[in-house]
Design a protein around this motif. Sequence first.
Motif, mmCIF file in Angstrom:
data_model
loop_
_atom_site.group_PDB
_atom_site.id
_atom_site.type_symbol
_atom_site.label_atom_id
_atom_site.label_comp_id
_atom_site.label_asym_id
_atom_site.label_seq_id
_atom_site.Cartn_x
_atom_site.Cartn_y
_atom_site.Cartn_z
ATOM 1 N N VAL A 5 29.788 -28.950 -32.122
ATOM 2 C CA VAL A 5 29.532 -29.723 -33.331
ATOM 3 C C VAL A 5 30.108 -28.968 -34.509
ATOM 4 N N HIS A 6 30.766 -29.679 -35.373
ATOM 5 C CA HIS A 6 31.339 -29.051 -36.564
ATOM 6 C C HIS A 6 30.217 -28.480 -37.420
ATOM 7 N N PRO A 7 30.408 -27.286 -38.000
ATOM 8 C CA PRO A 7 29.348 -26.653 -38.799
ATOM 9 C C PRO A 7 28.869 -27.492 -39.982
ATOM 10 N N SER A 8 29.691 -28.393 -40.470
ATOM 11 C CA SER A 8 29.263 -29.208 -41.614
ATOM 12 C C SER A 8 28.131 -30.171 -41.244
ATOM 13 N N PHE A 9 27.908 -30.405 -39.949
ATOM 14 C CA PHE A 9 26.824 -31.265 -39.508
ATOM 15 C C PHE A 9 25.504 -30.509 -39.345
ATOM 16 N N ALA A 10 25.534 -29.200 -39.458
ATOM 17 C CA ALA A 10 24.329 -28.397 -39.287
ATOM 18 C C ALA A 10 23.359 -28.664 -40.443
ATOM 19 N N LEU A 11 22.112 -28.881 -40.110
ATOM 20 C CA LEU A 11 21.094 -29.165 -41.105
ATOM 21 C C LEU A 11 19.815 -28.461 -40.685
ATOM 22 N N HIS A 12 19.222 -27.748 -41.614
ATOM 23 C CA HIS A 12 17.967 -27.062 -41.333
ATOM 24 C C HIS A 12 16.865 -28.105 -41.163
ATOM 25 N N ALA A 13 16.030 -27.909 -40.178
ATOM 26 C CA ALA A 13 14.961 -28.872 -39.889
ATOM 27 C C ALA A 13 14.036 -29.065 -41.088
ATOM 28 N N GLY A 14 13.772 -27.996 -41.815
ATOM 29 C CA GLY A 14 12.886 -28.090 -42.979
ATOM 30 C C GLY A 14 13.438 -28.970 -44.079
ATOM 31 N N LYS A 15 14.738 -28.895 -44.293
ATOM 32 C CA LYS A 15 15.347 -29.732 -45.333
ATOM 33 C C LYS A 15 15.266 -31.208 -44.945
ATOM 34 N N TRP A 16 15.435 -31.492 -43.664
ATOM 35 C CA TRP A 16 15.298 -32.871 -43.199
ATOM 36 C C TRP A 16 13.853 -33.347 -43.365
ATOM 37 N N LEU A 17 12.897 -32.507 -42.977
ATOM 38 C CA LEU A 17 11.483 -32.872 -43.117
ATOM 39 C C LEU A 17 11.126 -33.122 -44.581
ATOM 40 N N LYS A 18 11.687 -32.300 -45.458
ATOM 41 C CA LYS A 18 11.389 -32.434 -46.886
ATOM 42 C C LYS A 18 11.839 -33.787 -47.419
ATOM 43 N N THR A 19 13.049 -34.211 -47.079
ATOM 44 C CA THR A 19 13.556 -35.469 -47.616
ATOM 45 C C THR A 19 13.021 -36.691 -46.877
ATOM 46 N N GLU A 20 12.945 -36.616 -45.568
ATOM 47 C CA GLU A 20 12.595 -37.791 -44.775
ATOM 48 C C GLU A 20 11.091 -37.991 -44.565
ATOM 49 N N HIS A 25 7.013 -39.969 -48.316
ATOM 50 C CA HIS A 25 5.623 -40.407 -48.339
ATOM 51 C C HIS A 25 4.874 -39.925 -49.580
ATOM 52 N N GLY A 26 5.557 -39.210 -50.463
ATOM 53 C CA GLY A 26 4.946 -38.770 -51.708
ATOM 54 C C GLY A 26 3.840 -37.752 -51.530
ATOM 55 N N VAL A 27 3.971 -36.889 -50.539
ATOM 56 C CA VAL A 27 2.953 -35.869 -50.266
ATOM 57 C C VAL A 27 3.325 -34.585 -51.005
ATOM 58 N N SER A 28 2.357 -33.939 -51.628
ATOM 59 C CA SER A 28 2.629 -32.665 -52.301
ATOM 60 C C SER A 28 2.542 -31.519 -51.293
#
Length: 61
Positions: A5-20, A25-28
């Motif tokens: 997989v090209h490195p540009s597709f790498a995404l930290h799991a935490g960043k995905w959890l933060k946005t998605e 859900h508007g949780v603090s």
Amino acid sequence: MALKVHPSFALHAGKWLKTEVVKAHGVSINDLADAFGVSRQSISAVLNGRAALSADMAIRF
């Protein structure tokens, strides 16, 4: 043979959890930390990509 997989597709799991999950859900972070029974700093570190997502934290999510 493993897929490469090209490195540009790498995404930290935490960043995905933060946005998605968290922002969607508007949780603090404080409420999330209270619900998970962990410190705010540990949640923040995962969501901001400074710490790895452990198996225990993944189950909590």
